[in-house]
Write a protein that holds these residues in place. Structure first.
Motif, short mmCIF file in Angstrom:
data_model
loop_
_atom_site.label_atom_id
_atom_site.label_comp_id
_atom_site.label_asym_id
_atom_site.label_seq_id
_atom_site.Cartn_x
_atom_site.Cartn_y
_atom_site.Cartn_z
N THR A 94 0.84 -1.22 0.00
CA THR A 94 0.00 0.00 0.00
C THR A 94 0.87 1.25 0.00
N VAL A 97 2.04 1.82 -3.54
CA VAL A 97 0.98 2.37 -4.39
C VAL A 97 0.75 3.83 -4.06
N LEU A 101 0.99 6.98 -6.62
CA LEU A 101 -0.13 7.89 -6.88
C LEU A 101 0.26 9.33 -6.56
N PHE B 172 2.84 -6.14 -8.69
CA PHE B 172 1.61 -5.40 -8.41
C PHE B 172 1.78 -3.92 -8.74
N VAL B 173 2.81 -3.31 -8.18
CA VAL B 173 2.95 -1.86 -8.37
C VAL B 173 3.42 -1.56 -9.79
N SER B 175 2.57 -3.18 -12.43
CA SER B 175 1.40 -3.26 -13.30
C SER B 175 0.56 -2.00 -13.19
N LEU B 176 0.49 -1.45 -11.97
CA LEU B 176 -0.26 -0.21 -11.79
C LEU B 176 0.40 0.93 -12.58
N SER B 178 2.28 0.57 -15.19
CA SER B 178 2.05 0.28 -16.61
C SER B 178 0.64 0.71 -17.02
N SER B 179 -0.32 0.54 -16.10
CA SER B 179 -1.70 0.92 -16.42
C SER B 179 -1.80 2.42 -16.68
N PHE B 180 -1.05 3.19 -15.90
CA PHE B 180 -1.06 4.64 -16.13
C PHE B 180 -0.50 4.97 -17.52
N GLY B 222 4.35 7.18 -14.64
CA GLY B 222 4.56 5.73 -14.79
C GLY B 222 6.02 5.41 -15.09
#
Lengths: 115, 527
Positions: A94, A97, A101, B172-173, B175-176, B178-180, B222
């Motif tokens: 978390t 992430v 962000l 996980f991160v 991929s996030l 990459s999504s951006f 990203g």
């Protein structure tokens, strides 16, 4: 463009700076100019030990040395920064992430407002 | 046309690996060496062609015509290789080849090697694809190919918790992130109806909308993650030490460059060209203010080079120290790209960009060497804890020598290659803003402290752990010595390399006369 070997200048300047700083500290301690080790948590003042001259906005800073050469307190501060770094942990998913962000939000904010 | 072979060879090598491995253990290892060697030869040929002719190579997969047949858009992928892409391809193929040779000895005791060699070739393929493509969606596809191979390779040694934990977090991160990037691509495609980078550059200059700026922010955010920039660097400090060392060498040396800083530079200069937008702004036409993105990059660069190098100082795990040092070095590269954007069209801008490109290549070689050294130490001693490695110099002199060269080069000591690139970055920073140069030098002081510690450990009194240590086998020593030789030779010819290769590369990337865009238009016209 600077010459290739001019880079040695960096090395000289760094080494000489290091030696001078060390000698200065030893000398200041020896001649009792006021610089002395008082242990962790000593408050840092802008000059000497005048409590009215706390460095503006840096009131919370505390050091290791006190006296006129308060710079040593700042050096202690740098040392403490490394101690904080040493405590770094691998972090939770978390956290990762959240940092991602936040970074994207900063870039997005800057571009939408100023771009 | 040799360009397609840059993808075909590793792709064929990777997918034929499971069949070849049925022929025997040795055969699959030789097959990996042959495939990566052939890829290196092709990349050298492509680099030489682009460098000699100073012309961009264009190749279309699918339709030749810019007009769609039956549909509004052409069904094709454009590959566009300028000097920057070709130089990166050569670096990737070279380090990849050495990593494969090193693996022969290093991975000897591991099982599932057919998967390992398949993944390493796919990783190489992904990176090569990124640096040759001129199509933004194709770029994303290769980015994902590279990333997925990296996730799997980080967790390759699945008998340790570090590998699994780091791999899952990274996946996980990553991929996030990459999504951006994918979201940015979708926004640009929705707005402008094309995926070809050069054509997007024209479309965005014609009509720079808020959507384009949002897409740019998603790309930069990203890609900062993929580069391992602070504050999104944490995955790197976990993933790079957890992977097998030959893979760490590729991750730290190549993956964060191809999928990170290279892509940042390509998007900033290829799609959102600062010169084009500065020109538009001069006439009060709508344009993207590229100074903002320049300062954003410089801000993250300064943060990265200070925190990365400072964090390296306090590490006791050798590979983790090298990983944080990679974070710090990415800071220098980003600083060069940032100043290149801010001072676009000036001498300082060109130098900064040349310095950044030079440092990408140098750091790839140096960090590959350092991780190979770490691998040799782990392989022979069984630990990477610096407190237990005291006195290694006497038992493993060649490995220690390689480390000394690598450490001196990464600190930027003359006459090694790291000095020249760092010097150019310092110089251009000082020309643009002396405060930035001062920050860069402070980062190097931290870097010096970190590596001096390792050196003192190696030269210190012999500890119990290393009593039985000896040099690793030849297949591990040779790649290290080749890298040492390249670092020394490049260090002895710093300005020749800079003037003959790096500055022309920077010019081609800057495209003061719109070379990247014009190459496409000359060839075929539209989207």
């Amino acid at each position: 463009m600077f010459g290739y070997w001019d880079a040695l200048y960096f090395l000289y300047a760094f080494l000489i700076g290091l030696i001078i700083s060390y000698l200065l500290m030893k000398w200041a301690e020896k001649v009792s100019m006021g610089t002395r080790r008082t242990g962790d948590g000593t408050k840092i003042y802008i000059s000497g030990e005048d409590q009215d001259k706390v460095i503006p906005h840096f009131e919370h800073l505390s050091g290791y040395f006190t006296g006129r050469h308060v710079m040593w307190g700042l050096i202690r501060g740098v040392h403490r920064m490394f101690l904080v770094f040493r405590r770094e942990h691998t972090g939770l998913l978390t956290d990762y992430v959240a940092y991602l962000l936040i970074t994207i939000a900063i870039v997005l904010g800057a571009l939408v407002i100023g771009g | 046309m040799t360009l397609p072979f840059l993808i075909i060879i590793p792709l064929f090598g990777a997918f034929s690996m499971p069949i070849v491995s049925l022929l025997g253990k040795k055969i699959k290892e030789y097959w990996a060496v042959i495939v990566s060697g052939a890829t290196l030869a092709v990349s050298a040929k492509i680099f030489y062609t682009v460098w000699k002719t100073n012309e961009i190579i264009l190749y279309t997969l699918g339709s030749d015509s810019p007009i769609g047949k039956g549909v509004k858009f052409p069904i094709r992928i454009v590959w566009e290789v300028d000097l920057f892409g070709a130089l990166l391809a050569l670096t990737i193929a070279f380090v990849g080849f050495l990593a494969v040779i090193y693996s022969l000895g290093y991975m000897k005791h591991d099982t599932g090697l057919e998967k390992y060699y398949t993944l390493i070739l796919i990783l190489e393929l992904g990176m090569l694809g990124i640096v040759i493509t001129g199509d933004i969606f194709n770029f994303y596809v290769f980015l994902e190919i590279m990333s997925i191979a990296s996730y799997a390779l980080v967790a390759f040694r699945n008998d340790t918790w570090e590998g699994i934990e780091a791999g899952i977090k990274y996946m996980f991160v990553g991929s996030l992130a990459s999504s951006f990037i994918l979201l940015g691509i979708a926004l640009l495609y929705g707005q402008y109806g094309t995926l070809t980078m050069s054509y997007l550059a024209i479309k965005i200059a014609e009509n720079p909308t808020l959507v384009a700026k949002i897409a740019l922010a998603f790309f930069i955010g990203g890609l900062l993650f993929k580069s391992g920039a602070v504050p999104v660097h944490m995955w790197l400090a976990d993933a790079h030490p957890a992977a097998p060392s030959s893979i760490s060498a590729m991750l730290s040396g190549l993956v964060i460059k191809a999928g990170g800083v290279y892509a940042v530079a390509r998007i900033v200069f290829g799609i959102f060209n600062p010169g084009l937008h500065a020109y538009l702004r001069a006439f009060n036409a709508p344009a993207v203010n590229m100074d903002v993105i320049g300062w954003v990059i410089v801000f993250f660069a300064c943060l990265t080079l200070l925190v990365g190098n400072a964090m390296a100082v306090v590490q006791t795990d050798m590979k983790r120290l090298f990983a944080f040092s990679s974070v710090g070095q990415i800071g220098y590269i980003l600083l060069g790209i940032g100043i290149g954007t801010l001072a676009y069209g000036t001498k300082a801008g060109e130098l900064a960009l040349a310095g950044a490109i030079y440092h990408i290549v140098n750091h790839a070689l140096i960090k590959a060497l350092l991780f190979l050294v770490a691998g040799a130490v782990i392989h022979q001693v069984g630990t990477k804890n610096l407190n237990e490695l005291s006195g290694l110099a006497k038992k493993m002199p060649l490995t220690t020598f390689s480390f000394v060269i690598g450490a001196a080069a990464i600190i930027g000591l003359p006459p090694l290659n790291g000095f020249a690139s760092k010097w150019i970055i310092y110089e251009s920073s000082a020309m643009y803003n002396p405060v930035l140069a001062a920050i860069a030098v402070v980062g190097t002081v931290f870097s010096l402290a970190a590596y001096t510690r390792v050196l003192f450990t190696f030269l210190g009194r012999e500890s119990d752990m290393i009593k039985e240590a000896k040099e690793p086998e030849k297949s591990m020593i040779i790649p290290m010595l080749i890298l040492v030789a390249v670092i020394i030779v490049m260090g002895l010819l710093p300005w020749q390399i800079s003037d003959k290769i790096m500055v022309p590369t920077a010019r081609m990337l800057e495209q003061l006369n719109g070379e990247y865009i014009m190459a496409l238009l000359k060839f075929i016209g539209g989207a």
